[in-house]
Every structure is written in C-alpha cells, then in structure tokens.
Design a protein around this motif. Structure first.
Motif, PDB file in Angstrom:
ATOM      1  N   UNK A 246       0.818  -1.213   0.000  1.00 39.50           N
ATOM      2  CA  UNK A 246       0.000   0.000   0.000  1.00 39.50           C
ATOM      3  C   UNK A 246       0.852   1.263   0.000  1.00 39.50           C
ATOM      4  N   UNK A 247       2.150   1.108  -0.032  1.00 42.83           N
ATOM      5  CA  UNK A 247       3.051   2.270   0.017  1.00 42.83           C
ATOM      6  C   UNK A 247       2.960   3.077  -1.273  1.00 42.83           C
ATOM      7  N   UNK A 248       2.808   4.377  -1.144  1.00 46.58           N
ATOM      8  CA  UNK A 248       2.684   5.255  -2.305  1.00 46.58           C
ATOM      9  C   UNK A 248       3.779   6.324  -2.338  1.00 46.58           C
ATOM     10  N   UNK A 249       4.839   6.123  -1.574  1.00 46.53           N
ATOM     11  CA  UNK A 249       5.943   7.066  -1.563  1.00 46.53           C
ATOM     12  C   UNK A 249       6.950   6.765  -2.664  1.00 46.53           C
ATOM     13  N   UNK A 250       8.141   7.344  -2.543  1.00 43.61           N
ATOM     14  CA  UNK A 250       9.141   7.236  -3.607  1.00 43.61           C
ATOM     15  C   UNK A 250      10.273   6.271  -3.261  1.00 43.61           C
ATOM     16  N   UNK A 251      10.102   5.484  -2.182  1.00 44.74           N
ATOM     17  CA  UNK A 251      11.184   4.570  -1.779  1.00 44.74           C
ATOM     18  C   UNK A 251      10.745   3.107  -1.887  1.00 44.74           C
ATOM     19  N   UNK A 252      10.029   2.735  -2.932  1.00 48.07           N
ATOM     20  CA  UNK A 252       9.621   1.340  -3.063  1.00 48.07           C
ATOM     21  C   UNK A 252      10.866   0.442  -3.039  1.00 48.07           C
ATOM     22  N   UNK A 253      10.844  -0.583  -2.205  1.00 49.65           N
ATOM     23  CA  UNK A 253      12.083  -1.349  -1.973  1.00 49.65           C
ATOM     24  C   UNK A 253      12.294  -2.490  -2.968  1.00 49.65           C
ATOM     25  N   UNK A 254      13.551  -2.921  -3.034  1.00 48.96           N
ATOM     26  CA  UNK A 254      13.874  -4.149  -3.740  1.00 48.96           C
ATOM     27  C   UNK A 254      13.552  -5.370  -2.878  1.00 48.96           C
ATOM     28  N   UNK A 255      13.863  -5.252  -1.578  1.00 51.04           N
ATOM     29  CA  UNK A 255      13.721  -6.396  -0.676  1.00 51.04           C
ATOM     30  C   UNK A 255      12.253  -6.741  -0.473  1.00 51.04           C
ATOM     31  N   UNK A 256      11.984  -8.034  -0.388  1.00 51.85           N
ATOM     32  CA  UNK A 256      10.636  -8.499  -0.066  1.00 51.85           C
ATOM     33  C   UNK A 256      10.443  -8.581   1.447  1.00 51.85           C
ATOM     34  N   UNK A 257      11.537  -8.893   2.143  1.00 54.44           N
ATOM     35  CA  UNK A 257      11.387  -9.191   3.567  1.00 54.44           C
ATOM     36  C   UNK A 257      12.679  -8.851   4.301  1.00 54.44           C
ATOM     37  N   UNK A 258      12.538  -8.337   5.510  1.00 56.95           N
ATOM     38  CA  UNK A 258      13.677  -8.118   6.399  1.00 56.95           C
ATOM     39  C   UNK A 258      13.405  -8.879   7.684  1.00 56.95           C
ATOM     40  N   UNK A 259      14.313  -9.774   8.015  1.00 55.55           N
ATOM     41  CA  UNK A 259      14.205 -10.535   9.262  1.00 55.55           C
ATOM     42  C   UNK A 259      15.201  -9.946  10.247  1.00 55.55           C
ATOM     43  N   UNK A 260      14.693  -9.491  11.372  1.00 55.55           N
ATOM     44  CA  UNK A 260      15.536  -8.870  12.395  1.00 55.55           C
ATOM     45  C   UNK A 260      15.527  -9.766  13.624  1.00 55.55           C
ATOM     46  N   UNK A 261      16.624 -10.512  13.801  1.00 58.78           N
ATOM     47  CA  UNK A 261      16.723 -11.402  14.947  1.00 58.78           C
ATOM     48  C   UNK A 261      17.158 -10.620  16.185  1.00 58.78           C
ATOM     49  N   UNK A 262      16.682 -11.066  17.329  1.00 56.81           N
ATOM     50  CA  UNK A 262      17.024 -10.405  18.582  1.00 56.81           C
ATOM     51  C   UNK A 262      18.263 -11.054  19.181  1.00 56.81           C
ATOM     52  N   UNK A 263      19.236 -10.251  19.546  1.00 60.53           N
ATOM     53  CA  UNK A 263      20.435 -10.801  20.157  1.00 60.53           C
ATOM     54  C   UNK A 263      21.308  -9.722  20.752  1.00 60.53           C
ATOM     55  N   UNK A 264      22.210 -10.123  21.624  1.00 60.30           N
ATOM     56  CA  UNK A 264      23.127  -9.186  22.258  1.00 60.30           C
ATOM     57  C   UNK A 264      24.260  -8.831  21.299  1.00 60.30           C
ATOM     58  N   UNK A 265      24.950  -7.711  21.599  1.00 51.86           N
ATOM     59  CA  UNK A 265      26.033  -7.258  20.733  1.00 51.86           C
ATOM     60  C   UNK A 265      27.089  -8.340  20.515  1.00 51.86           C
ATOM     61  N   UNK A 266      27.410  -9.062  21.585  1.00 52.64           N
ATOM     62  CA  UNK A 266      28.497 -10.034  21.482  1.00 52.64           C
ATOM     63  C   UNK A 266      28.119 -11.265  20.662  1.00 52.64           C
ATOM     64  N   UNK A 267      26.826 -11.397  20.291  1.00 53.33           N
ATOM     65  CA  UNK A 267      26.418 -12.535  19.459  1.00 53.33           C
ATOM     66  C   UNK A 267      26.468 -12.195  17.962  1.00 53.33           C
TER      67      UNK A 267
END
Length: 567
Positions: A246-267
């Motif tokens: 539904x995005x109608x702006x000017x930054x339509x992405x190439x990526x279909x999906x971004x997976x953001x895993x939760x973890x500490x800095x040292x991992x």
C-alpha cells in the motif's frame, strides 16, 4: 542502479501487472518481459536474486516501541521502515524530498511550508495527511508522552514551553493548513530545520489516538506509511518486516522481507561467521571488539567483506550538576587532565579511534579540532594541583561516585575501567563503574541524576547544530553556561555559513575549556556484509566514504538488494 518501474508506455503495463499480482495475491517472483518484478512493483537489477530471494537477515537489540514519537532511546529498530519523514538525507547527507515534494521559507527565515505528495496513504488505506505530521510533533512535545529527547525539537516555536508544561500544545508552531500542507514556525531563523525533521517519523493519528502507546507493537495496529510493514514480532526472538504493497511514496524497496533477529552485541560476530545473518551494519556503540577486528584483518575473505571508515561520533565524560562535587570547574578540569585519551585509544581501541579534543568530529560541518589539542591535555601533576585547590588533596574527602555506562559493549566497559584506573592513579579518587540497562541509564540521565557518565553522540544530520545543541541549558546534561547558550543560539540562527562556523567554534572553545565535558575519542568503525548484499551501500559518497551509512535509521534499506551470488 536502482530501477523503478514507471507508469509510462510498455513499462506501465509491467508495473500494472506487478501491482495487480501483489494486490490479488499472486506470489512475487513474476518475470515480466526481461525484468523480475517484486511484490510491490519494483523492477529488480539484472544481477539480483529472484524476488523470493530478496530477504535480508540482521541481528540486534530489542526495544519497546517502533515509534520515535514515543521514545528514541527505548525504540525498536526501525521506525524508518514504516514511516516517511517529510525529507530524508541521501548518502552525501544532503537533504532530499520524501513525503514532502517541495517546501518554501518565509522571508524572515522562521516559517517553513511543506507540501506533501498527493496520494500518500497508510497500509490500512487511510490517507497520510499533514494532520498526521502536526499530531506527531505535538505527541513528541506532550509531557504526558514522556519523550526522552524532546529537547531535540526545541527550535520549533513554543515547543520547549509546551514540553515543560508552560504552554498549551496548541501554541506550538506547527499547523496543518490543509490535508497536504504543513506549516512549521521556529523561534528564530533555523537554516537547518529540514535536517532536524529528517528524523521526524510520522505516526497515524487515527490509530495512535485509539490504541495508545502500544500501537506499533502488533501487526494488527502497526499501520505503515513506509516501504515496509510489520508482519510479526515475537518477543526475544525476531521481527519480520515485509514490503508494503500500500506504500505510495518514492522509496519502493527491492527487498521483499527483512528478518531482524534479537540478540546481544556479542552474538553479532559469531552469527555473521556462522552465516546466520547477512551483515553487521551497527556502529552506534561499537558491536565489533578489537579482537574481532584483528581476526577480520588477518582473514583475507573476511577482510574483503569489511568496510572501515571514520565515524561522526564523539565519546565524552559528562558531569552532574550543582548537587555534586563537579559543580566546581577545578574538579572538572582535574578529571579532564587526569585521563590519558591517547593511552585508551592505543590499549583499548587498538587504533580503531582518533583522539577527541572537542565536540565536533574531524571532517564534520564547521569542525576544526586541531586548535583545541592542547586545551585539556593529559597533565597528571596539574590535575592533582587543581583537585587540591578544590579541597580534595590526594582525593581525600572526595565523594564516591560510579562512572555510569549505557548498556556498554565489553570494549566500552574496558575503556570505562581504564578511566577508573587513571582517576585512582592520578587523583587518588576511588570511583566505581556501573554498566546500566539502557532504560535505567536514560531515565537517570534525563533527570540529571548521574554524577558522572561515559556516553557518545553520533550525528543525526550534517550540521554543527546537531552536536552543539546538546549542551545548551536544559539539554541532555546539567551543565549550563550563558555564554555558550548565546553563541550556539547566534550560530543556529545565522544565515551566513562562515559566521555560523566561526560562532560554533567560539562556543566549542567555551565548552572545552570550562570544561563542560571531557572529550575522549571518535571511533573508526568497521562494518561487514556478505558479497551478495548490494545496492547503494556500494557507492562511495562525496566525503570519500564507502560504508553502510546511518544504518540505525534505515535510510539505505529500500536501495539494497540481494544478488544472485547468494546460494
């Protein structure tokens, strides 16, 4: 080169088919003519993996809300995926139109009128309007919101008074003239206002006013006006963002999906080595240790995937206010001269940092750090004399304080312990070190309850005001100096670039020599990403930097894609 499908000629047929496929549930990966078109109608580059492979996996800390109008310090990565500010910064830190297609400035430099692109909308189909932007600014200012860096927008007329409960929210200098026209008025001429509001991530008034602060925590209510939308959030495990049809702006992405895993800095580094994530772009508080960096530099394959560059960030020691021993400037000078910044850089950072003599990093707008090199140089004998003059000979009678750290990495903790040892050795002062959870640290910092802290600031926009405003009275730290305030305010409102820089430097002189803080280092960052992560991150900017810039704000993500190299 980014290829956006346009509604003209035969290409129009392609995009119409691509959008129709997305709209009616046909899976992405369609090959239309010679080009692969993803679920939101973006034509992929010729070397890109098919749409089904356009998945970027990252790892990082978990926050509370994906909503910068509620909190910055406790926010979850990343509101910029679900929101378009009025303007954005490109890889050169230049301001470009985003939700606003153009803007005008009044002759007195105080009133800015932004004209939104027609047809913008939220993912539930509701229109994105100027009223949403007005609501967002007033939400940040509202003391009931409890925003942790509300002072950031203090240049907007009556914003500070409203935030302090001294003025009604309706007195703030922001008004939606109509659905697509927003007017912002500042206290004084503010030439950097567009840079300031590039961090203003608009929120949906029609949702937030009903759901409240939790609106951004569930896909059911986290409506998006950005290139991605929230698909899932499993606490302590991962978030998934998908391209927003539904995005109608000017930054339509190439990526279909971004997976953001939760973890500490040292991992992070082990996850990268194990192939669990595609990149380590985080740089704010240094996610790679010196030993990680040494390992990377010794491994030809890892070295080829690494990108190193000086970062516009400054670390310093900040002091408490009149209720602490640091109210005496002699004590602050003693601490400044007792810390050997060169030794910390050599032994802790192993060269991955440059010494800081002032607030503005080398190469940044208006910076001239060399002139301040001797202002607070390491001088243990002079430090001892100053502390004795202040009534604490050999450290006797000095209160026991803890140096507070904010969710610090092991390397920053080591730096804090090195400072602790120098203070003991050179001043005879016993000082502890506490590494606090981020929320607790920020709550204490915002209430001016911490006697001494070690903390960084990274640039939000390429203008000296971004650093210098921090130390104005009522800002992030309790230090207050009328001369400094006047100089910074004069520089902020000057329309002469040369005069602005000269005045900022005079203010920086006051800050360093008083001192309001002990400036220590500017980090050199190292980022890693796999060879199949491509796009704008591989462009060198006008400052000569090739790196994943401003990763915490997601500005580059719509311009990144996964190549066929990923097997």
């Amino acid at each position: 080169m980014r290829q956006q499908v346009r509604h003209t000629g035969w290409l129009a047929a392609i995009v119409c088919l691509g959008v129709a496929c997305a709209t009616f549930g046909v899976s992405s990966g369609s090959i239309v003519g010679a080009a692969a078109v993803n679920a939101v109608g973006t034509s992929l580059p010729s070397d890109a993996a098919p749409p089904s492979g356009q998945v970027l996996t990252l790892l990082g800390r978990e926050g509370t809300y994906i909503d910068w109008s509620k909190t910055v310090q406790k926010s979850q990565w990343q509101p910029g995926l679900m929101s378009d500010p009025l303007v954005r910064q490109d890889i050169n830190a230049d301001i470009k139109p985003l939700a606003a297609e153009r803007w005008t400035i009044s002759p007195d430099g105080r009133t800015w009128t932004f004209f939104l692109r027609p047809g913008l909308q939220w993912s539930d189909g509701a229109p994105l309007t100027a009223q949403d932007f007005e609501y967002t600014i007033k939400r940040v200012a509202n003391p009931e919101t409890g925003h942790d860096v509300a002072w950031y927008f203090a240049s907007i007329k009556n914003f500070k008074d409203a935030n302090e409960g001294k003025a009604l929210l309706d007195r703030i200098g922001v008004i939606a003239v109509n659905a697509t026209t927003l007017q912002i008025t500042t206290n004084e001429p503010t030439p950097y206002l567009p840079m300031l509001i590039s961090d203003l991530y608009v929120v949906p008034q029609h949702i937030v006013s009903k759901v409240g602060d939790s609106w951004s925590t569930s896909p059911a209510t986290a409506v998006s006006a950005g290139p991605f939308k929230l698909a899932s959030w499993e606490r302590d495990r991962q978030l998934v963002f998908v391209a927003n049809p539904m995005y109608r702006g000017i930054r339509k992405p190439y990526l279909e999906r971004i997976v953001y895993k939760i973890g500490r800095d040292e991992t992070l580094f082990p996850a990268y080595l194990g192939g669990e994530i595609d990149a380590i772009p985080w740089i704010y508080e240094g996610s790679l240790s010196p030993s990680d960096v040494a390992k990377i530099q010794a491994d030809p394959k890892l070295k080829s995937e690494s990108y190193t560059w000086p970062y516009y960030q400054t670390w310093w020691i900040a002091f408490g206010g009149d209720q602490t021993a640091f109210k005496d400037p002699r004590v602050r000078r003693a601490f400044a001269m007792a810390v050997d910044r060169d030794a910390i850089i050599k032994s802790v950072w192993r060269g991955m940092a440059a010494p800081a003599y002032g607030m503005l990093p080398p190469g940044f707008h208006c910076a001239d750090p060399a002139r301040l090199k001797g202002a607070m140089a390491y001088n243990p004998e002079q430090a001892k004399r100053l502390l004795a003059e202040a009534g604490y000979p050999g450290g006797k009678g000095f209160p026991k304080y803890d140096l507070m750290l904010r969710a610090a990495s092991p390397t920053v903790q080591t730096a804090g312990e090195a400072i602790q040892a120098m203070i003991k050795q050179n001043l005879g002062v016993e000082m502890g070190v506490q590494n606090l959870e981020r929320k607790l640290f920020m709550d204490r910092l915002n209430k001016y309850e911490s006697p001494i802290v070690l903390i960084p600031w990274e640039y939000d926009y390429f203008d000296a005001s971004n650093f210098m405003n921090i130390y104005r009275s009522g800002g992030r730290h309790p230090w207050a100096n009328a001369d400094y305030d006047k100089l910074v305010n004069d520089a902020n409102s000057s329309m002469s670039e040369a005069q602005r820089c000269a005045t900022y430097r005079r203010a920086e002189d006051v800050l360093v020599r008083d001192p309001g803080a002990v400036f220590l280092w500017h980090p050199t960052v190292m980022q890693l990403w796999k060879p199949w992560v491509k796009g704008e991150i591989l462009k060198r900017n006008k400052l000569g930097i090739l790196g994943w810039q401003r990763p915490s704000k997601a500005d580059m993500l719509p311009y990144i894609y996964i190549s066929k190299d990923k097997k």
